[in-house]
Motif scaffolding. Structure first.
Motif, mmCIF file in Angstrom:
data_model
loop_
_atom_site.group_PDB
_atom_site.id
_atom_site.type_symbol
_atom_site.label_atom_id
_atom_site.label_comp_id
_atom_site.label_asym_id
_atom_site.label_seq_id
_atom_site.Cartn_x
_atom_site.Cartn_y
_atom_site.Cartn_z
ATOM 1 N N LYS A 25 0.887 -1.175 0.075
ATOM 2 C CA LYS A 25 -0.051 0.059 -0.010
ATOM 3 C C LYS A 25 0.867 1.389 0.110
ATOM 4 O O LYS A 25 1.839 1.402 0.763
ATOM 5 N N THR A 134 -7.704 -0.792 -7.122
ATOM 6 C CA THR A 134 -8.295 -1.405 -5.926
ATOM 7 C C THR A 134 -8.985 -0.377 -4.843
ATOM 8 O O THR A 134 -9.420 -0.781 -3.883
ATOM 9 N N TRP A 136 -7.638 1.769 -2.840
ATOM 10 C CA TRP A 136 -7.315 1.840 -1.718
ATOM 11 C C TRP A 136 -7.603 3.189 -0.986
ATOM 12 O O TRP A 136 -7.687 4.256 -1.566
#
Length: 160
Positions: A25, A134, A136
């Motif tokens: 991340k 994704t 995030w």
């Protein structure tokens, strides 16, 4: 045969560790307030354009596909909102992102009354950025100060 099994397991562990760093991340972007401009207003509501400076502290490009934010001025919520504006911040670089904000007149008057008495008004900008395919969620939280002296010079406005 047992050595071969251990070798395969060691190789798999090594590969998985390498892939894990690829999917790591990223660090959250650093956001700061770059400007607030009144675009339009009427008796009930004012329309502001808020400019946010978005900095990417990562060594990879940061594809941001949305922001959720809250701006507090002098300890009181000024505006909160979200945007699905997509922008890619190049590695170790920054960009300006403009977002619309709408404030009710009553809330704006309360804000003006609460503004600092020393020519400065503290602000807090918090929220989260949605990054990559994704989505995030990378949180951000930044504090700073407005210099109100240019505002006070306009038509002799005094905020105390």
């Amino acid at each position: 045969m047992q050595r071969f099994t251990y070798l395969i397991l060691a190789l798999l562990a090594y590969l998985l560790a390498g892939c894990g760093t690829l999917l790591e991340k990223p660090q959250p972007p650093q956001l700061s307030l770059a400007g607030v401009t009144l675009l339009d207003g009427n008796l009930l509501e004012q329309h502001f354009l808020i400019k946010l400076r978005v900095q990417n502290p990562n060594t990879i490009d940061l594809p941001i596909n949305g922001l959720r934010y809250k701006l507090e001025i002098a300890g009181q919520e000024f505006v909160m909102g979200q945007t699905n504006q997509a922008v890619t911040i190049r590695r170790l670089d920054s960009e300006l992102v403009e977002v619309d904000a709408y404030v009710k007149l009553f809330d704006l008057l309360k804000q003006l009354k609460a503004l600092g008495r020393n020519g400065k008004a503290p602000y807090r900008l918090s929220g989260e950025a949605f990054v990559g395919s994704t989505n995030w969620r990378l949180p951000f939280d930044r504090t700073g100060e407005f210099d109100l002296t240019p505002l006070e010079r306009i038509r002799g406005l005094r905020l105390d």
